[in-house]
Design a protein around this motif. Sequence first.
Motif, PDB file in Angstrom:
ATOM      1  N   GLU A  68       0.869  -1.243  -0.117  1.00 25.12           N
ATOM      2  CA  GLU A  68      -0.010   0.086  -0.077  1.00 25.12           C
ATOM      3  C   GLU A  68       0.761   1.237  -0.243  1.00 25.12           C
ATOM      4  O   GLU A  68       1.998   1.075   0.719  1.00 25.12           O
ATOM      5  CB  GLU A  68      -0.818   0.052   1.374  1.00 25.12           C
ATOM      6  CG  GLU A  68      -1.990  -1.161   1.551  1.00 25.12           C
ATOM      7  CD  GLU A  68      -2.622  -0.817   2.852  1.00 25.12           C
ATOM      8  OE1 GLU A  68      -3.645  -0.234   2.758  1.00 25.12           O
ATOM      9  OE2 GLU A  68      -2.015  -1.241   3.870  1.00 25.12           O
ATOM     10  N   THR A  69       0.310   2.268  -0.495  1.00 25.59           N
ATOM     11  CA  THR A  69       1.014   3.419  -0.547  1.00 25.59           C
ATOM     12  C   THR A  69       0.180   4.580  -0.018  1.00 25.59           C
ATOM     13  O   THR A  69      -0.855   4.746  -0.154  1.00 25.59           O
ATOM     14  CB  THR A  69       1.362   4.007  -1.729  1.00 25.59           C
ATOM     15  OG1 THR A  69       0.600   4.085  -2.732  1.00 25.59           O
ATOM     16  CG2 THR A  69       2.598   3.013  -2.242  1.00 25.59           C
ATOM     17  N   TYR A  70       0.849   5.457   0.906  1.00 22.89           N
ATOM     18  CA  TYR A  70       0.127   6.845   1.291  1.00 22.89           C
ATOM     19  C   TYR A  70       1.251   7.885   1.237  1.00 22.89           C
ATOM     20  O   TYR A  70       2.316   7.481   1.512  1.00 22.89           O
ATOM     21  CB  TYR A  70      -0.392   6.576   2.728  1.00 22.89           C
ATOM     22  CG  TYR A  70      -1.652   5.631   2.922  1.00 22.89           C
ATOM     23  CD1 TYR A  70      -3.025   6.505   2.751  1.00 22.89           C
ATOM     24  CD2 TYR A  70      -1.614   4.266   3.215  1.00 22.89           C
ATOM     25  CE1 TYR A  70      -3.976   5.582   2.847  1.00 22.89           C
ATOM     26  CE2 TYR A  70      -2.673   3.608   3.045  1.00 22.89           C
ATOM     27  CZ  TYR A  70      -4.154   4.359   2.839  1.00 22.89           C
ATOM     28  OH  TYR A  70      -5.202   3.662   3.043  1.00 22.89           O
ATOM     29  N   ASN A  71       0.674   9.090   1.212  1.00 29.39           N
ATOM     30  CA  ASN A  71       1.798  10.231   1.105  1.00 29.39           C
ATOM     31  C   ASN A  71       2.273  10.681   2.507  1.00 29.39           C
ATOM     32  O   ASN A  71       3.293  10.648   2.668  1.00 29.39           O
ATOM     33  CB  ASN A  71       1.200  11.477   0.137  1.00 29.39           C
ATOM     34  CG  ASN A  71       0.822  11.315  -1.178  1.00 29.39           C
ATOM     35  OD1 ASN A  71       1.486  10.161  -1.580  1.00 29.39           O
ATOM     36  ND2 ASN A  71       0.192  12.064  -1.754  1.00 29.39           N
ATOM     37  N   VAL A  72       1.377  10.573   3.501  1.00 31.34           N
ATOM     38  CA  VAL A  72       1.632  10.783   4.476  1.00 31.34           C
ATOM     39  C   VAL A  72       1.081   9.798   5.757  1.00 31.34           C
ATOM     40  O   VAL A  72       0.033   9.619   5.782  1.00 31.34           O
ATOM     41  CB  VAL A  72       1.088  12.187   5.282  1.00 31.34           C
ATOM     42  CG1 VAL A  72       1.438  12.634   6.742  1.00 31.34           C
ATOM     43  CG2 VAL A  72       1.847  13.474   4.407  1.00 31.34           C
ATOM     44  N   VAL A  73       2.222   9.023   6.532  1.00 26.59           N
ATOM     45  CA  VAL A  73       1.674   8.082   7.251  1.00 26.59           C
ATOM     46  C   VAL A  73       1.853   8.599   8.699  1.00 26.59           C
ATOM     47  O   VAL A  73       3.194   9.210   8.830  1.00 26.59           O
ATOM     48  CB  VAL A  73       2.380   6.717   7.270  1.00 26.59           C
ATOM     49  CG1 VAL A  73       1.950   5.861   8.246  1.00 26.59           C
ATOM     50  CG2 VAL A  73       1.866   6.103   5.664  1.00 26.59           C
ATOM     51  N   ILE A  74       1.116   8.855   9.649  1.00 27.85           N
ATOM     52  CA  ILE A  74       1.215   9.052  10.924  1.00 27.85           C
ATOM     53  C   ILE A  74       1.266   8.049  12.100  1.00 27.85           C
ATOM     54  O   ILE A  74       0.207   7.110  12.059  1.00 27.85           O
ATOM     55  CB  ILE A  74       0.284  10.112  10.967  1.00 27.85           C
ATOM     56  CG1 ILE A  74       0.471  11.274  10.296  1.00 27.85           C
ATOM     57  CG2 ILE A  74       0.306  10.714  12.823  1.00 27.85           C
ATOM     58  CD1 ILE A  74      -0.709  12.426  10.221  1.00 27.85           C
ATOM     59  N   ILE A  75       2.394   8.121  12.930  1.00 29.19           N
ATOM     60  CA  ILE A  75       2.451   6.958  13.759  1.00 29.19           C
ATOM     61  C   ILE A  75       1.948   7.494  15.151  1.00 29.19           C
ATOM     62  O   ILE A  75       2.773   7.998  15.624  1.00 29.19           O
ATOM     63  CB  ILE A  75       3.914   6.391  14.032  1.00 29.19           C
ATOM     64  CG1 ILE A  75       4.589   6.618  12.490  1.00 29.19           C
ATOM     65  CG2 ILE A  75       4.097   5.229  14.753  1.00 29.19           C
ATOM     66  CD1 ILE A  75       4.170   5.557  11.432  1.00 29.19           C
TER      67      ILE A  75
END
Lengths: 421, 481
Positions: A2-9
Amino acid sequence: METYNVVIIGGGPAGLAAAVSAYDAGEHSILVLERDTQLGGILNQCIHNGFGLHTFQEELTGPEYAQRFIDRLIERKIEYRLNTMVLDITREKVVTACSRADGVTRIQAKAIVLAMGCRERSRGSLNIPGFRPAGVFSAGTAQRLVNMEGYLPGRRVVILGSGDIGLIMARRMTLEGAKVLVCAEIMPYSGGLKRNIVQCLDDFGIPLKLSHTVVDIEGKDRVTGVTIARVDSHMKPIPGTEEHYDCDTLLLSVGLLPENELSRGMGVELSPVHKGPVVNESLMTNIPGVFAAGNVLHVHDLVDYVSEEAETAGRQAAAYAAGSLTDETGREIPIETGGGPRYTVPETLDPARIGDQLTIRFRVGSVMKDRRVNVYLDGDRVLSRPRRVMAPGEMEEVLLTRKMLDGHPDLKSIAIKVEEG
Amino acid sequence: MRIYDAVIIGAGITGCAVARYLSRYQGNFLVLEREEDVCCGTSKANSAIIHAGHDAKHGSLMAKYNVEGSEMYPDLAEELDFPFRQNGSLVLAFSKEDLPRLKALYENGVKNGVKGLEIIDAKRTRELELNASDQAVCALYAPTGGIVCPFEATIALAENACANGVEFRFNTEVTGFRKLEAGWEVLTAAGKAIETKAVVNAAGVYADIFHNLVSEKKIHITPRRGDYCLLDKTTGDFVSHTIFQLPGKEGKGVLVTPTVHGNTLVGPTAIDIEDKEGTNTTAAGLDQLLQKAGAAVKNIPIREVITSFAGLRAHEDGHEFIIGEPDDAPRFFDCAGIESPGLTSAPAIGLDVADRIARTLDLPEDPSFVGKRKGFLNPNKLSIKERNDLIKKEPSYGLVICRCETITEGQIIDAIRRPIGAKSLDGVKRRVRAGMGRCQGGFCSPKVMEILSRELGVPMEEITKSGGKSQVIVGRAKDRI
């Protein structure tokens, strides 16, 4: 993958604010990963009020404050996954996460915001001697048990450490029917906010013993007693000053540590002082495209500032993902401290990248009275603010404005100093 | 009423080893344990190392069982699926004057039958161990020295014994014995007497009390306290071998060792006490520990301590294992004075004592004995594909409960549901390490309590840290208002 521009942990206050601000900056490919069963993070167990005075000019409880941001997230239809533990992040920004529903998944991000928060120091890290019975809790664990699960951890309580959670729990345990006997603090000053000392200890007649620590824990099954003693200037217990308390519970509020195991694993440079990532004015770490905000960056006193900081990180992460914040750091000027502040966040800044203003936060290492916080650009004092009392327990901030920077086009050095006068 | 062939007192590593090897024979065997679980005494608080066998005096029982035990561990760890690794050990000498003593240790080891021993120079010492003290002039290198998870080793022996028919009874304190014509009646605090043909006294620091109840030849055991500090996994590569200092008058001294789980362990002190329950650390003990550890290795990252604890060694006055039947108490098999190298020796003692009992009672071998045991599944060791297959089959392996050690709900459920299952927070912690990490259960303990409550069908208020009266919470909030 999967790809996301912004991933927030992390879906606590920092992660929520970062997600919302990234969205509002025009980035719509966002994923928030949260390990717990609900969004909101530690705010969910902070049922006392006092949150949001700066952000909303209201006194909200923790869950109410969190809900305002959760509502914004939902309005924007930002994706999030609960019960999802991030196991690993690579330098290339591949996030490996695990959940019941999806198993182990890998997600490629363009930008990442680290928002994992912090954890409490445990008894073990202090090497408190004695037995190891039931009834020794970190204050946050006790808070969760009381506020979220509805259980009473103990009836007669000694508290070590006067950090804010310890103070809040002194009041909470009293309100739940327990007797809080004393709050001992090893330092000669409290690590908590003044308002909490007044509202949580003084108002309930709970003594605060400064320069005291726990020297023994008794009880083989459950705590039966705790001994505290006065400490000298090297924080060593002074023989003969021991006081014994019959109690069944010891709560520890002895400091918070940013939770940077994932950051360390991916090669993010950490500060030995505030234990969080070293960041620049964009809150970007040494790994391009990886940002940090909130208590994972440095431990805050007020959630309002966490939200504010995270908004910057989210906005910058969106800019990075969109290609408008480039990898080249240009001229990163280190912020010097001259001994007053123990650290600053950010640690460095590039004047070209600063918009109208930049908030620089710091803490001092000891209680200081009648000082001025002075900001120097190339040796010129551009800001001087009197501070009657400064303490390690209260975060300080200075605002660097565009105007100040414009006056120094070839800026080479920045210093924030705490000085007499 | 059932008559047992053997009743074993104590479910530490020695008792569990005897039980496991006895279960190769046909018979009725019972383990009695005062605590709520196996591995609650000395077995849970020690250096977690497998001694190569150069220390124990040649000709002693300690030497015999140490070397035999050390040789048994590699196969046993595989058969019973518990964490064990031969990391090798170094005994450092700090001056030329120490050389004869190091040499004597080498020769003693060779005589004991320890394989691969070598005296190495300072350069080689530092090649093997970057952080060895600059003062080290040479070292005794023992490649067969090892490290083990003492919890899972004990639990594995117990589970395997149980799988082969051995009964375990917990929360059962033995109070005395009545001699029978051919065996013993074991009296318990619960009041019920248990008839058995043989007794095994594997009661750790209490073994002298039980021995002295049946024999005129008195023994005396001193609880010798050892304080330890456990460091965060970020220090996992601080040392790779187990580092000893040349033994002095006070025993083997403070060691620094990696653990099988990737922590660093520093300890123990040696403080003789009276209280057989005195597992409290003291400020003086911890100070002494850190000071002494600094002599062997430099720059110990002591700020990374995540917990400290103390264990009691069962030090018998003669500093020797007491194994077998006293002359005046037939069929009462002592396993007493089991101090270091007790963990190493346990399998060898277990095998020997079990065989002796079988011979005495003329027990036939059990053809249905299964020696293999499956350890706790660790999803962290699986490939992503294997892990996803597992989670599809059993979704609870996808939910991480303990963040610091990445322990899933599935592992915790496994720990509870096994035949000798966890009943408390510490029981879960010893089996699958939930709560063993850097936050020491701060985040996961309420969740583990909930899982325990659900799985055991007991209310939250009854969940304990470690059995007995160690309830974690005292009731519902506001129940006093």
